[in-house]
Scaffold this motif. Structure first.
Motif, short mmCIF file in Angstrom:
data_model
loop_
_atom_site.label_atom_id
_atom_site.label_comp_id
_atom_site.label_asym_id
_atom_site.label_seq_id
_atom_site.Cartn_x
_atom_site.Cartn_y
_atom_site.Cartn_z
N TYR A 196 2.64 6.59 0.26
CA TYR A 196 2.64 6.12 1.65
C TYR A 196 3.73 5.09 1.90
O TYR A 196 4.09 4.83 3.05
CB TYR A 196 1.26 5.52 1.94
N LEU A 197 4.27 4.50 0.82
CA LEU A 197 5.25 3.42 0.98
C LEU A 197 6.64 3.98 1.28
O LEU A 197 7.05 4.98 0.69
CB LEU A 197 5.30 2.57 -0.30
N SER A 198 7.38 3.31 2.16
CA SER A 198 8.69 3.82 2.57
C SER A 198 9.66 3.88 1.39
O SER A 198 10.56 4.72 1.35
CB SER A 198 9.26 2.98 3.71
N GLU A 199 9.48 3.00 0.39
CA GLU A 199 10.40 2.97 -0.76
C GLU A 199 10.43 4.31 -1.50
O GLU A 199 11.42 4.65 -2.14
CB GLU A 199 9.99 1.87 -1.75
N TYR A 200 9.34 5.06 -1.45
CA TYR A 200 9.27 6.32 -2.20
C TYR A 200 9.87 7.50 -1.45
O TYR A 200 10.10 8.56 -2.04
CB TYR A 200 7.82 6.61 -2.63
N GLU A 216 7.04 9.57 2.77
CA GLU A 216 6.48 9.40 4.12
C GLU A 216 7.53 9.74 5.19
O GLU A 216 7.19 10.26 6.24
CB GLU A 216 5.91 7.98 4.32
N GLY A 229 -1.34 5.76 -3.32
CA GLY A 229 -0.87 4.75 -2.37
C GLY A 229 0.64 4.62 -2.34
O GLY A 229 1.24 4.34 -1.30
N TYR A 230 1.29 4.87 -3.49
CA TYR A 230 2.76 4.77 -3.52
C TYR A 230 3.40 5.79 -2.58
O TYR A 230 4.46 5.55 -2.01
CB TYR A 230 3.28 4.97 -4.94
#
Ligand SMILES: Cc1cc2nc3c(=O)[nH]c(=O)nc-3n(C[C@H](O)[C@H](O)[C@H](O)COP(=O)(O)OP(=O)(O)OC[C@H]3O[C@@H](n4cnc5c(N)ncnc54)[C@H](O)[C@@H]3O)c2cc1C
Length: 95
Positions: A57-61, A64, A54-55
């Motif tokens: 998918y997050l913009s912070e990582y 994506e 799931g991480y």
């Protein structure tokens, strides 16, 4: 994933060499390289999201964004379906 990227990179170098030399099969090789490099890049980045769960998918990582940026290259500069047409036409022409 790294093996697939190396395969794509090798095809790009081969196509660039054919283009520099004005080789008769340069158009076919460039179309093949564009199609393979953009499909491979997207596929590898997409799997990198999956690896992170799931991480990913997050913009912070950041992954994506890489996936979104790569996706458009399957459409831009002649879509990959058109690359298939160019390769098919080259094969039919014998070049
Ligand atoms: C972010 C972005 C930046 C862009 N920048 C530029 C730019 O700077 N300069 C520029 O000139 N253009 C630019 N474009 C346009 C881009 O080159 C076109 O989107 C691209 O060539 C595809 O054309 P189209 O969108 O008209 O799709 P269409 O030609 O309408 O195609 C739609 C779908 O049908 C498929 N298709 C079409 N014909 C066939 C066929 N004969 N056989 C099989 N499948 C087919 C395509 O592969 C595609 O999947 C940009 C597009 C984007 C999204």
């Amino acid at each position: 994933m790294d093996t697939e990227l190396e395969t794509a990179r090798t095809m790009i170098w081969r196509a660039a060499d054919a283009l520099d030399r004005g080789a008769p099969d340069r158009v076919k090789l460039c179309a093949m390289a564009k199609r393979v490099a953009t499909d491979t890049g997207f596929s590898v980045a997409n799997r990198a999201i999956q690896l992170h769960g799931g991480y990913g998918y997050l913009s912070e990582y950041g992954i994506e964004k890489v996936v979104r940026d790569l996706r458009v290259h399957q459409i831009l500069e002649g879509s990959n379906e058109i690359m298939h047409l160019i390769v098919g036409r080259s094969l039919a022409d014998g070049s």
